[in-house]
Design an enzyme around this catalytic site. Structure first.
Site, PDB file in Angstrom:
ATOM      1  N   GLU A 108       0.831  -1.190   0.000  1.00 33.46           N
ATOM      2  CA  GLU A 108       0.000   0.000   0.000  1.00 33.46           C
ATOM      3  C   GLU A 108       0.875   1.253   0.000  1.00 33.46           C
ATOM      4  O   GLU A 108       1.938   1.279   0.613  1.00 33.46           O
ATOM      5  CB  GLU A 108      -0.916  -0.019   1.225  1.00 33.46           C
ATOM      6  CG  GLU A 108      -1.901  -1.158   1.126  1.00 33.46           C
ATOM      7  CD  GLU A 108      -2.845  -1.271   2.295  1.00 33.46           C
ATOM      8  OE1 GLU A 108      -4.042  -1.432   2.050  1.00 33.46           O
ATOM      9  OE2 GLU A 108      -2.415  -1.191   3.450  1.00 33.46           O
ATOM     10  N   CYS A 121       3.667   8.431   1.156  1.00 29.22           N
ATOM     11  CA  CYS A 121       4.210   7.471   2.114  1.00 29.22           C
ATOM     12  C   CYS A 121       4.400   6.143   1.390  1.00 29.22           C
ATOM     13  O   CYS A 121       3.424   5.540   0.941  1.00 29.22           O
ATOM     14  CB  CYS A 121       3.210   7.337   3.273  1.00 29.22           C
ATOM     15  SG  CYS A 121       3.721   6.169   4.520  1.00 29.22           S
ATOM     16  N   CYS A 128       6.863  -6.973   7.479  1.00 29.79           N
ATOM     17  CA  CYS A 128       8.047  -6.529   8.237  1.00 29.79           C
ATOM     18  C   CYS A 128       8.387  -7.628   9.235  1.00 29.79           C
ATOM     19  O   CYS A 128       7.498  -8.249   9.812  1.00 29.79           O
ATOM     20  CB  CYS A 128       7.754  -5.229   8.972  1.00 29.79           C
ATOM     21  SG  CYS A 128       9.197  -4.589   9.866  1.00 29.79           S
ATOM     22  N   CYS A 132       6.942  -5.110  15.895  1.00 31.31           N
ATOM     23  CA  CYS A 132       6.603  -4.152  16.951  1.00 31.31           C
ATOM     24  C   CYS A 132       5.173  -4.457  17.413  1.00 31.31           C
ATOM     25  O   CYS A 132       4.296  -4.758  16.587  1.00 31.31           O
ATOM     26  CB  CYS A 132       6.727  -2.720  16.439  1.00 31.31           C
ATOM     27  SG  CYS A 132       8.414  -2.350  15.917  1.00 31.31           S
ATOM     28  N   CYS A 135       1.955  -2.566  15.797  1.00 31.80           N
ATOM     29  CA  CYS A 135       1.981  -2.249  14.366  1.00 31.80           C
ATOM     30  C   CYS A 135       1.318  -3.350  13.538  1.00 31.80           C
ATOM     31  O   CYS A 135       1.694  -4.524  13.637  1.00 31.80           O
ATOM     32  CB  CYS A 135       3.427  -2.055  13.919  1.00 31.80           C
ATOM     33  SG  CYS A 135       3.605  -1.867  12.133  1.00 31.80           S
ATOM     34  N   GLY A 182       7.203  -1.984   6.159  1.00 32.41           N
ATOM     35  CA  GLY A 182       8.582  -2.458   6.129  1.00 32.41           C
ATOM     36  C   GLY A 182       9.580  -1.599   6.869  1.00 32.41           C
ATOM     37  O   GLY A 182       9.310  -0.453   7.226  1.00 32.41           O
ATOM     38  N   GLU A 183      10.743  -2.203   7.122  1.00 32.14           N
ATOM     39  CA  GLU A 183      11.844  -1.497   7.785  1.00 32.14           C
ATOM     40  C   GLU A 183      12.892  -1.186   6.707  1.00 32.14           C
ATOM     41  O   GLU A 183      13.609  -2.081   6.241  1.00 32.14           O
ATOM     42  CB  GLU A 183      12.434  -2.387   8.889  1.00 32.14           C
ATOM     43  CG  GLU A 183      13.752  -1.921   9.448  1.00 32.14           C
ATOM     44  CD  GLU A 183      13.798  -0.450   9.850  1.00 32.14           C
ATOM     45  OE1 GLU A 183      12.951   0.007  10.625  1.00 32.14           O
ATOM     46  OE2 GLU A 183      14.704   0.261   9.357  1.00 32.14           O
ATOM     47  N   LEU A 237      11.008   5.917  18.156  1.00 24.15           N
ATOM     48  CA  LEU A 237      11.488   5.672  19.528  1.00 24.15           C
ATOM     49  C   LEU A 237      10.379   5.047  20.395  1.00 24.15           C
ATOM     50  O   LEU A 237      10.550   3.982  20.949  1.00 24.15           O
ATOM     51  CB  LEU A 237      11.997   6.990  20.124  1.00 24.15           C
ATOM     52  CG  LEU A 237      12.847   6.834  21.377  1.00 24.15           C
ATOM     53  CD1 LEU A 237      14.122   6.056  21.115  1.00 24.15           C
ATOM     54  CD2 LEU A 237      13.176   8.202  21.969  1.00 24.15           C
ATOM     55  N   CYS A 358      -1.162   5.718   9.835  1.00 23.62           N
ATOM     56  CA  CYS A 358       0.047   5.029  10.282  1.00 23.62           C
ATOM     57  C   CYS A 358      -0.279   3.696  10.925  1.00 23.62           C
ATOM     58  O   CYS A 358      -1.149   3.619  11.776  1.00 23.62           O
ATOM     59  CB  CYS A 358       0.744   5.823  11.383  1.00 23.62           C
ATOM     60  SG  CYS A 358       1.724   7.133  10.787  1.00 23.62           S
TER      61      CYS A 358
HETATM   62  N1  SAH Z   1       9.644   0.427   9.964  1.00 18.41           N
HETATM   63  C1  SAH Z   1       9.849   1.812  10.017  1.00 18.41           C
HETATM   64  C2  SAH Z   1       8.972   2.589   9.049  1.00 18.41           C
HETATM   65  C3  SAH Z   1       7.542   2.168   8.906  1.00 18.41           C
HETATM   66  S1  SAH Z   1       6.477   2.377  10.302  1.00 18.41           S
HETATM   67  C4  SAH Z   1       9.688   2.328  11.407  1.00 18.41           C
HETATM   68  O1  SAH Z   1       9.223   1.584  12.274  1.00 18.41           O
HETATM   69  O2  SAH Z   1      10.086   3.464  11.649  1.00 18.41           O
HETATM   70  C5  SAH Z   1       6.099   4.125  10.232  1.00 18.41           C
HETATM   71  C6  SAH Z   1       5.702   4.725  11.581  1.00 18.41           C
HETATM   72  O3  SAH Z   1       4.363   4.316  11.953  1.00 18.41           O
HETATM   73  C7  SAH Z   1       6.606   4.260  12.709  1.00 18.41           C
HETATM   74  O4  SAH Z   1       6.972   5.334  13.533  1.00 18.41           O
HETATM   75  C8  SAH Z   1       5.710   3.296  13.429  1.00 18.41           C
HETATM   76  O5  SAH Z   1       6.140   3.079  14.717  1.00 18.41           O
HETATM   77  C9  SAH Z   1       4.366   3.945  13.319  1.00 18.41           C
HETATM   78  N2  SAH Z   1       3.258   3.032  13.621  1.00 18.41           N
HETATM   79  C10 SAH Z   1       3.209   1.701  13.429  1.00 18.41           C
HETATM   80  N3  SAH Z   1       2.023   1.213  13.838  1.00 18.41           N
HETATM   81  C11 SAH Z   1       1.291   2.251  14.307  1.00 18.41           C
HETATM   82  C12 SAH Z   1      -0.038   2.390  14.830  1.00 18.41           C
HETATM   83  N4  SAH Z   1      -0.846   1.341  14.945  1.00 18.41           N
HETATM   84  N5  SAH Z   1      -0.450   3.606  15.182  1.00 18.41           N
HETATM   85  C13 SAH Z   1       0.349   4.691  15.027  1.00 18.41           C
HETATM   86  N6  SAH Z   1       1.609   4.613  14.538  1.00 18.41           N
HETATM   87  C14 SAH Z   1       2.071   3.425  14.155  1.00 18.41           C
HETATM   88 FE1  SF4 Z   2       8.044  -2.035  13.661  1.00 21.86          FE
HETATM   89 FE2  SF4 Z   2       8.144  -0.300  11.578  1.00 21.86          FE
HETATM   90 FE3  SF4 Z   2       8.233  -2.970  11.178  1.00 21.86          FE
HETATM   91 FE4  SF4 Z   2       5.955  -1.840  11.991  1.00 21.86          FE
HETATM   92  S1  SF4 Z   2       6.974  -1.485  10.024  1.00 21.86           S
HETATM   93  S2  SF4 Z   2       6.888  -3.758  12.773  1.00 21.86           S
HETATM   94  S3  SF4 Z   2       6.730  -0.222  13.308  1.00 21.86           S
HETATM   95  S4  SF4 Z   2       9.747  -1.754  12.273  1.00 21.86           S
END
Ligand code: SAH
Ligand code: SF4
Length: 379
Positions: A108, A121, A128, A132, A135, A182-183, A237, A358
């Site tokens: 997406e 975006c 991924c 986390c 997420c 993705g990361e 963070l 997000c």
């Molecule tokens: N993997 C990378 C980039 C993609 S995630 C990273 O983690 O930075 C993009 C952002 O969305 C990150 O800051 C992530 O922590 C945040 N995010 C993920 N799941 C979320 C959720 N359910 N609500 C709000 N922010 C979220």
């Molecule tokens: Fe964590 Fe970013 Fe991967 Fe989601 S996309 S699992 S926030 S590293």
């Protein structure tokens, strides 16, 4: 609103698969490619302009190339982006595309307009691996890395859908963030090439301040990022101490906060201009990391990191087990940071009605793939 997009391609069975996809070649690789077929380096700039400035994918239309070269390119190369399966338009102007890649999976991509700015975006992986806890992408697991052409293809397709890859049409996409699925640092080489194409004058000409890579903190890769690009950096963070961050962002157990922030400072120190700051992303989850003492601890933690803080209200998804932050907790948290001298903004939730916010980018890979396959059979 969902719109099915007509396509004449049969998904995943492109005859062009064996050809070099020029959409994903950085300026250096494009020059190497033309050198390898005995052509002068300036061909690289001509072809990049056709592709990225004008949106042309058919070599026959590249009229400043000789007929012989156009024929040769037709044989050995292609310009092929992912296939747009669906386009959704939110009532707030946010647009989301579901794109299918070779192999059948979907990613997406989201466009968010805001006061003259247009942020795209983009995704860097299918799923991924970092898992986390809050997420939706993480919950879906990891499938594979995107290729450079699949990452750049998202920008190319989005710009084409707005009709802005044409002479003298103002650009609608002013910023790109790698904050989709993705990361990015776990797909290092392809992401570096892709951001460099976005920032190249013969690519999308975006300034380094307008292309942002967001990472959850893969320290060894962040340590070498500055050798390849000077893209802007955002760091996820989400917690002011290791105990809490270990729960939310499991990669913290391998690369804890102190190590990560040192690496961020080294990246910023290595940039040619002195005033660059990192963006610290902090997703506020109700009753988890949103208390005033967390805000005070965060203010203390970041005191010598050149940064601004972006607070992201947690976007719930089914089965997450977490709650949204309250408006009051959010503003108390923000005010503590502002009083401590930080620029602390709140990311407004956009595209909620089309699940484009997000962390909602999960693509429901299996369901979507089945739906896309049915669709592909029809065309
Ligand atoms: N993997 C990378 C980039 C993609 S995630 C990273 O983690 O930075 C993009 C952002 O969305 C990150 O800051 C992530 O922590 C945040 N995010 C993920 N799941 C979320 C959720 N359910 N609500 C709000 N922010 C979220
Ligand atoms: Fe964590 Fe970013 Fe991967 Fe989601 S996309 S699992 S926030 S590293």
């Amino acid at each position: 609103m969902a719109t099915a997009i007509a396509t004449d391609k049969v998904i995943g069975t492109s005859a062009a698969q064996q050809k070099v996809n020029l959409l994903g070649l950085s300026a250096v690789k494009m020059s190497d490619f033309f050198a390898s077929i005995g052509e002068k380096p300036f061909r690289s700039q001509q072809v990049m302009k056709w592709i990225h400035h004008l949106g042309v994918s058919d070599f026959a239309e590249m009229t400043n190339l000789s007929k012989a070269l156009r024929d040769k390119l037709q044989e050995i190369a292609c310009v092929e982006a992912p296939v747009v399966i669906e386009q959704h338009d939110s009532k707030d102007g946010t647009r989301k595309w579901l794109m299918q890649l070779s192999g059948g999976n979907c990613i997406e991509t989201v466009f968010i307009p805001d006061n003259g700015r247009g942020t795209l975006c983009v995704s860097s992986q299918i799923g991924c691996s970092l898992d986390c806890s809050f997420c939706a992408t993480g919950k879906q697991g990891f499938n594979r890395d995107l290729t450079t052409d699949e990452i750049v293809g998202q920008v190319w397709l989005a710009a084409k859908s707005f009709g802005t890859l044409a002479p003298k049409v103002p650009r609608k996409i002013t910023n790109v963030v790698l904050m989709g699925m993705g990361e990015p640092l776990l797909n290092f080489d392809n992401v570096v090439d892709a951001v460099n194409i976005m920032m190249d004058d013969f690519g999308y000409g975006l300034s380094k301040r307008r292309v942002t890579l967001s990472t959850s903190g893969v320290v060894p890769e962040l340590d070498r990022l500055g050798d390849y690009t000077d893209v802007s950096l955002a760091v996820s963070l989400h917690a002011p101490n290791d105990a809490l961050r270990n729960e939310l962002v499991p990669i913290n157990k391998k690369y804890p906060i102190a190590m990560l922030l040192d690496s961020v400072k080294r990246y910023l120190d290595g940039l040619p201009d002195t005033h660059r700051k990192a963006t610290i992303e902090y997703t506020l989850i109700g009753n988890v990391n949103d208390r005033p003492e967390h805000a005070r601890e965060l203010a203390q933690l970041l005191r010598d990191v050149p940064c601004k803080i972006n607070l992201i209200p947690f976007n719930p998804f089914s089965g997450s087990g977490y709650e949204s932050v309250t408006q009051q907790a959010l503003s108390t948290f923000q005010n503590i940071l502002i009083k401590a001298g930080y620029t602390a903004t709140v990311r407004s939730t956009r595209g909620d009605d089309i699940a484009a916010a997000c962390g909602q980018l999960a693509g429901q890979v299996n369901d979507r793939t089945r739906r896309s396959e049915r669709y592909a059979q029809r065309v």
